[in-house]
Design a protein around this motif. Structure first.
Motif, mmCIF file in Angstrom:
data_model
loop_
_atom_site.group_PDB
_atom_site.id
_atom_site.type_symbol
_atom_site.label_atom_id
_atom_site.label_comp_id
_atom_site.label_asym_id
_atom_site.label_seq_id
_atom_site.Cartn_x
_atom_site.Cartn_y
_atom_site.Cartn_z
ATOM 1 N N LEU A 36 0.837 -1.189 0.000
ATOM 2 C CA LEU A 36 0.000 0.000 0.000
ATOM 3 C C LEU A 36 0.870 1.236 0.000
ATOM 4 N N PHE A 37 0.284 2.345 -0.400
ATOM 5 C CA PHE A 37 1.021 3.597 -0.495
ATOM 6 C C PHE A 37 0.201 4.724 0.101
ATOM 7 N N LYS A 38 0.900 5.757 0.531
ATOM 8 C CA LYS A 38 0.243 6.960 1.016
ATOM 9 C C LYS A 38 0.301 8.002 -0.094
ATOM 10 N N LEU A 39 -0.843 8.571 -0.417
ATOM 11 C CA LEU A 39 -0.926 9.618 -1.425
ATOM 12 C C LEU A 39 -0.494 10.917 -0.761
ATOM 13 N N ILE A 40 0.616 11.500 -1.243
ATOM 14 C CA ILE A 40 1.137 12.700 -0.581
ATOM 15 C C ILE A 40 1.072 13.953 -1.447
ATOM 16 N N GLY A 41 0.742 13.807 -2.718
ATOM 17 C CA GLY A 41 0.653 14.990 -3.558
ATOM 18 C C GLY A 41 0.342 14.658 -4.993
ATOM 19 N N GLN A 42 0.302 15.727 -5.787
ATOM 20 C CA GLN A 42 0.012 15.575 -7.198
ATOM 21 C C GLN A 42 1.033 16.380 -7.992
ATOM 22 N N SER A 43 1.450 15.820 -9.108
ATOM 23 C CA SER A 43 2.368 16.522 -9.995
ATOM 24 C C SER A 43 1.711 16.628 -11.368
ATOM 25 N N LYS A 44 2.405 17.255 -12.301
ATOM 26 C CA LYS A 44 1.851 17.383 -13.653
ATOM 27 C C LYS A 44 1.652 16.028 -14.313
ATOM 28 N N SER A 45 2.507 15.077 -13.982
ATOM 29 C CA SER A 45 2.442 13.776 -14.652
ATOM 30 C C SER A 45 1.636 12.727 -13.899
ATOM 31 N N GLY A 46 1.165 13.020 -12.699
ATOM 32 C CA GLY A 46 0.391 12.028 -11.952
ATOM 33 C C GLY A 46 0.355 12.326 -10.474
ATOM 34 N N PHE A 47 0.310 11.269 -9.683
ATOM 35 C CA PHE A 47 0.247 11.405 -8.237
ATOM 36 C C PHE A 47 1.555 10.969 -7.600
ATOM 37 N N ILE A 48 1.923 11.638 -6.507
ATOM 38 C CA ILE A 48 3.142 11.301 -5.770
ATOM 39 C C ILE A 48 2.742 10.396 -4.607
ATOM 40 N N LEU A 49 3.366 9.234 -4.552
ATOM 41 C CA LEU A 49 3.068 8.249 -3.524
ATOM 42 C C LEU A 49 4.294 7.994 -2.674
ATOM 43 N N GLU A 50 4.049 7.531 -1.453
ATOM 44 C CA GLU A 50 5.133 7.198 -0.539
ATOM 45 C C GLU A 50 4.848 5.822 0.048
ATOM 46 N N THR A 51 5.885 4.999 0.139
ATOM 47 C CA THR A 51 5.707 3.672 0.733
ATOM 48 C C THR A 51 5.391 3.817 2.219
ATOM 49 N N LEU A 52 4.736 2.834 2.787
ATOM 50 C CA LEU A 52 4.350 2.889 4.195
ATOM 51 C C LEU A 52 5.402 2.295 5.120
#
Length: 134
Positions: free
Chosen positions: A15-31
């Motif tokens: 699973l990932f934590k959604l931490i932001g959005q960029s021009k090309s998609g979403f920025i995710l972070e591992t848990l």
């Protein structure tokens, strides 16, 4: 249980934590402790928030959050994921009315692995925020 920012990404384990959005998609972070950040492009990758995932039911779909709450309330040991009969019996308790012909062992294993990931997170014991009014 506040799982609003947690997502599952097709083709990526865990699973990932959604931490932001960029021009090309979403920025995710591992848990995990490494907190590795990556960007996913929604035109090539499917992503679903845990809040929106449901399980096939015989009558109505069952929300994943409701299954997690039932597992949390039940407490105790989880079944051995290699034992299909124990897995199914466990799911009959925590997701009564699930459609046994469409909820596969692989689905049940994934839900249990997700539960084991999130149960240690602070978000697990937080109340879910109110839905955003539009």
């Amino acid at each position: 249980m506040n799982l609003r920012a947690l997502v599952s990404v097709t083709g990526k384990p865990g699973l990932f934590k959604l931490i932001g959005q960029s021009k090309s998609g979403f920025i995710l972070e591992t848990l995990d402790d490494k907190k590795i950040k990556s960007t996913v492009n929604l035109s090539t990758t499917k992503m679903a928030t845990l809040e929106d995932i449901t399980i096939y039911g015989e009558e109505d779909e069952i929300r994943l959050l409701d299954v997690f709450e039932t597992i949390k309330e039940k407490g105790g040991d989880m079944p051995d994921i290699k034992d299909g009969k124990a897995l199914r019996a466990f799911f009959r308790e925590v997701a009564p009315g699930h459609d046994e012909s469409r909820v596969y062992a692989s689905d049940m294993k994934k839900i249990i692995s997700w539960y084991n990931i999130i149960k240690e997170l602070p978000l697990f014991n937080e109340d879910a925020p109110e839905p955003i009014q539009q």
